[in-house]
Design an enzyme around this catalytic site. Structure first.
Site, PDB file in Angstrom:
ATOM      1  N   GLU A  76       7.499   2.538  -6.277  1.00 61.45           N
ATOM      2  CA  GLU A  76       7.735   1.970  -4.941  1.00 61.45           C
ATOM      3  C   GLU A  76       7.858   3.072  -3.901  1.00 61.45           C
ATOM      4  O   GLU A  76       8.337   4.166  -4.215  1.00 61.45           O
ATOM      5  CB  GLU A  76       9.071   1.208  -4.952  1.00 61.45           C
ATOM      6  CG  GLU A  76       8.949  -0.283  -5.159  1.00 61.45           C
ATOM      7  CD  GLU A  76       8.547  -1.042  -3.901  1.00 61.45           C
ATOM      8  OE1 GLU A  76       7.857  -0.478  -3.027  1.00 61.45           O
ATOM      9  OE2 GLU A  76       8.914  -2.214  -3.814  1.00 61.45           O
ATOM     10  N   ASP A  77       7.482   2.744  -2.667  1.00 63.46           N
ATOM     11  CA  ASP A  77       7.687   3.698  -1.578  1.00 63.46           C
ATOM     12  C   ASP A  77       9.131   3.685  -1.086  1.00 63.46           C
ATOM     13  O   ASP A  77       9.745   4.713  -0.901  1.00 63.46           O
ATOM     14  CB  ASP A  77       6.719   3.422  -0.424  1.00 63.46           C
ATOM     15  CG  ASP A  77       6.790   1.981   0.094  1.00 63.46           C
ATOM     16  OD1 ASP A  77       7.454   1.119  -0.528  1.00 63.46           O
ATOM     17  OD2 ASP A  77       6.164   1.697   1.134  1.00 63.46           O
TER      18      ASP A  77
ATOM     19  N   ASP B 193       4.024   3.041   6.504  1.00 63.27           N
ATOM     20  CA  ASP B 193       3.380   2.731   7.773  1.00 63.27           C
ATOM     21  C   ASP B 193       4.334   2.068   8.753  1.00 63.27           C
ATOM     22  O   ASP B 193       5.359   1.499   8.378  1.00 63.27           O
ATOM     23  CB  ASP B 193       2.229   1.755   7.547  1.00 63.27           C
ATOM     24  CG  ASP B 193       2.740   0.341   7.240  1.00 63.27           C
ATOM     25  OD1 ASP B 193       3.533   0.214   6.280  1.00 63.27           O
ATOM     26  OD2 ASP B 193       2.395  -0.605   7.963  1.00 63.27           O
TER      27      ASP B 193
ATOM     28  N   ARG C 247       0.308   6.276   7.836  1.00 59.74           N
ATOM     29  CA  ARG C 247       0.369   6.447   6.378  1.00 59.74           C
ATOM     30  C   ARG C 247      -0.139   7.814   5.938  1.00 59.74           C
ATOM     31  O   ARG C 247       0.236   8.319   4.886  1.00 59.74           O
ATOM     32  CB  ARG C 247      -0.498   5.389   5.668  1.00 59.74           C
ATOM     33  CG  ARG C 247       0.026   3.974   5.740  1.00 59.74           C
ATOM     34  CD  ARG C 247      -0.715   3.113   4.731  1.00 59.74           C
ATOM     35  NE  ARG C 247      -0.610   1.688   5.021  1.00 59.74           N
ATOM     36  CZ  ARG C 247       0.405   0.910   4.640  1.00 59.74           C
ATOM     37  NH1 ARG C 247       1.406   1.433   3.967  1.00 59.74           N
ATOM     38  NH2 ARG C 247       0.414  -0.369   4.933  1.00 59.74           N
TER      39      ARG C 247
ATOM     40  N   PHE D 213      13.805   3.497  10.593  1.00 56.75           N
ATOM     41  CA  PHE D 213      12.474   3.132  10.131  1.00 56.75           C
ATOM     42  C   PHE D 213      11.677   4.407   9.859  1.00 56.75           C
ATOM     43  O   PHE D 213      11.588   5.293  10.708  1.00 56.75           O
ATOM     44  CB  PHE D 213      11.763   2.232  11.137  1.00 56.75           C
ATOM     45  CG  PHE D 213      10.699   1.412  10.479  1.00 56.75           C
ATOM     46  CD1 PHE D 213      11.032   0.261   9.769  1.00 56.75           C
ATOM     47  CD2 PHE D 213       9.367   1.806  10.512  1.00 56.75           C
ATOM     48  CE1 PHE D 213      10.057  -0.481   9.108  1.00 56.75           C
ATOM     49  CE2 PHE D 213       8.385   1.063   9.862  1.00 56.75           C
ATOM     50  CZ  PHE D 213       8.732  -0.081   9.163  1.00 56.75           C
ATOM     51  N   LEU D 214      11.113   4.493   8.652  1.00 60.57           N
ATOM     52  CA  LEU D 214      10.407   5.708   8.228  1.00 60.57           C
ATOM     53  C   LEU D 214       8.901   5.505   8.236  1.00 60.57           C
ATOM     54  O   LEU D 214       8.420   4.418   7.924  1.00 60.57           O
ATOM     55  CB  LEU D 214      10.825   6.104   6.806  1.00 60.57           C
ATOM     56  CG  LEU D 214      12.312   6.183   6.490  1.00 60.57           C
ATOM     57  CD1 LEU D 214      12.518   6.732   5.085  1.00 60.57           C
ATOM     58  CD2 LEU D 214      13.041   7.028   7.512  1.00 60.57           C
TER      59      LEU D 214
ATOM     60  N   LYS E 133       0.819  -1.196   0.000  1.00 55.46           N
ATOM     61  CA  LYS E 133       0.000   0.000   0.000  1.00 55.46           C
ATOM     62  C   LYS E 133       0.864   1.262   0.000  1.00 55.46           C
ATOM     63  O   LYS E 133       0.364   2.365  -0.236  1.00 55.46           O
ATOM     64  CB  LYS E 133      -0.873   0.043   1.275  1.00 55.46           C
ATOM     65  CG  LYS E 133      -1.750  -1.144   1.482  1.00 55.46           C
ATOM     66  CD  LYS E 133      -2.462  -1.027   2.855  1.00 55.46           C
ATOM     67  CE  LYS E 133      -3.130  -2.314   3.233  1.00 55.46           C
ATOM     68  NZ  LYS E 133      -3.537  -2.314   4.651  1.00 55.46           N
ATOM     69  N   GLY E 134       2.142   1.095   0.301  1.00 57.53           N
ATOM     70  CA  GLY E 134       2.999   2.244   0.621  1.00 57.53           C
ATOM     71  C   GLY E 134       3.124   3.311  -0.441  1.00 57.53           C
ATOM     72  O   GLY E 134       3.418   4.456  -0.127  1.00 57.53           O
TER      73      GLY E 134
ATOM     74  N   LYS F 130      17.092   2.899   0.902  1.00 57.14           N
ATOM     75  CA  LYS F 130      17.832   2.726   2.160  1.00 57.14           C
ATOM     76  C   LYS F 130      19.002   1.777   1.876  1.00 57.14           C
ATOM     77  O   LYS F 130      18.940   0.590   2.187  1.00 57.14           O
ATOM     78  CB  LYS F 130      16.865   2.122   3.185  1.00 57.14           C
ATOM     79  CG  LYS F 130      17.137   2.506   4.622  1.00 57.14           C
ATOM     80  CD  LYS F 130      16.337   1.633   5.570  1.00 57.14           C
ATOM     81  CE  LYS F 130      14.918   2.086   5.779  1.00 57.14           C
ATOM     82  NZ  LYS F 130      14.213   1.214   6.786  1.00 57.14           N
TER      83      LYS F 130
ATOM     84  N   ASP G 247      14.364  -1.319   0.580  1.00 56.84           N
ATOM     85  CA  ASP G 247      15.057  -1.554   1.851  1.00 56.84           C
ATOM     86  C   ASP G 247      16.058  -2.701   1.637  1.00 56.84           C
ATOM     87  O   ASP G 247      17.138  -2.474   1.107  1.00 56.84           O
ATOM     88  CB  ASP G 247      13.975  -1.855   2.899  1.00 56.84           C
ATOM     89  CG  ASP G 247      14.503  -1.989   4.303  1.00 56.84           C
ATOM     90  OD1 ASP G 247      15.474  -1.312   4.646  1.00 56.84           O
ATOM     91  OD2 ASP G 247      13.938  -2.784   5.078  1.00 56.84           O
TER      92      ASP G 247
HETATM   93  P1  IMP Z   1      12.331  -4.840   1.306  1.00 56.36           P
HETATM   94  O1  IMP Z   1      11.793  -6.091   0.706  1.00 56.36           O
HETATM   95  O2  IMP Z   1      13.153  -5.124   2.541  1.00 56.36           O
HETATM   96  O3  IMP Z   1      13.101  -3.949   0.345  1.00 56.36           O
HETATM   97  O4  IMP Z   1      11.125  -3.994   1.883  1.00 56.36           O
HETATM   98  C1  IMP Z   1      10.055  -3.744   1.138  1.00 56.36           C
HETATM   99  C2  IMP Z   1       8.876  -3.178   1.879  1.00 56.36           C
HETATM  100  O5  IMP Z   1       9.071  -3.093   3.297  1.00 56.36           O
HETATM  101  C3  IMP Z   1       8.629  -1.764   1.441  1.00 56.36           C
HETATM  102  O6  IMP Z   1       7.910  -1.708   0.231  1.00 56.36           O
HETATM  103  C4  IMP Z   1       7.871  -1.215   2.627  1.00 56.36           C
HETATM  104  O7  IMP Z   1       6.497  -1.542   2.530  1.00 56.36           O
HETATM  105  C5  IMP Z   1       8.477  -1.931   3.823  1.00 56.36           C
HETATM  106  N1  IMP Z   1       9.502  -1.082   4.484  1.00 56.36           N
HETATM  107  C6  IMP Z   1      10.842  -1.196   4.416  1.00 56.36           C
HETATM  108  N2  IMP Z   1      11.463  -0.241   5.129  1.00 56.36           N
HETATM  109  C7  IMP Z   1      10.465   0.518   5.654  1.00 56.36           C
HETATM  110  C8  IMP Z   1      10.444   1.707   6.473  1.00 56.36           C
HETATM  111  O8  IMP Z   1      11.461   2.287   6.882  1.00 56.36           O
HETATM  112  N3  IMP Z   1       9.198   2.191   6.792  1.00 56.36           N
HETATM  113  C9  IMP Z   1       8.043   1.606   6.377  1.00 56.36           C
HETATM  114  N4  IMP Z   1       8.012   0.520   5.597  1.00 56.36           N
HETATM  115  C10 IMP Z   1       9.217  -0.028   5.242  1.00 56.36           C
HETATM  116 MG    MG Z   2       4.643  -1.583   4.711  1.00 55.83          MG
END
Ligand code: IMP
Ligand code: MG
Length: 177
Positions: free
Chosen positions: A99-100, A159, A165, A152-153, A43-44, A131, A103
């Protein structure tokens, strides 16, 4: 009851606004005559996508795809699932994924792979935030808003446990555990 989490502002709505405008200009350069599909990751990305597309003055389509990601524990499970499928085929479309945050990169890498198998004409990635300190899987980001610290953002679509959000600015959340 634990203590209330503390929010520290990272990027104000004005800074976000300027960055979204800059991204819209970059995207317009490449996609102005391509009729792209702007594909938001739920949803981000909902707020970012909404702000971005209203600055794009050319024909485009919008769709969303839902992927499983963090729960309350904030750990990337490693296993990613499509929880809401695409509404229509992307074969031969110019797809720009919105993408939001990237990470660990696991979610985005999975998604790009999944989409590539459906043979779009092109596939690129636009991320509001990156990140890099947490990256486990390399992900090429074609259009990037902000590089962010290993915190963490929340806010502007992002969220923690489905909260925050709606905040118009981006914050670092502390003391949340
Ligand atoms: P990844 O697979 O670790 O790259 O993370 C993907 C998803 O984790 C993102 O699309 C976000 O929904 C969530 N996420 C990762 N870091 C954060 C953060 O700092 N705040 C909120 N959501 C996060
Ligand atoms: Mg999320």
């Amino acid at each position: 009851m634990g203590s209330q989490p503390k929010l520290c502002i990272l990027f104000s709505r004005q800074e976000i606004d300027a960055t979204v405008s800059r991204l819209a200009a970059e995207i317009s350069q490449s996609y102005g005559d391509k009729h792209p599909l702007m594909l938001g990751i739920l949803k981000g990305s909902f707020m970012f996508l909404a702000d971005l597309v209203r600055r794009l003055d050319f024909p485009l389509e919008v769709d969303f795809i839902g992927l499983s990601s963090y729960g309350k524990d904030k750990q990337s499970s490693g296993k990613i699932k499509v929880t809401q499928p695409l509404r229509s085929p992307i074969k031969n479309k110019e797809v720009l994924v919105i993408e939001d945050i990237v990470d660990t990169g696991r979610t985005t890498a999975f998604l790009l792979d999944y989409l590539r198998q459906q043979k779009p004409a092109s596939l690129k990635l636009c991320a509001l935030t990156d990140k890099p300190a947490r990256r486990q899987v390399p992900v090429p980001i074609d259009y990037l808003g902000f590089t962010v610290p290993d915190k963490f953002l929340v806010g502007y679509g992002l969220d923690w446990d489905e909260k925050y959000r709606n905040l118009p600015d981006l914050y670092i959340i502390e003391d949340k555990d």
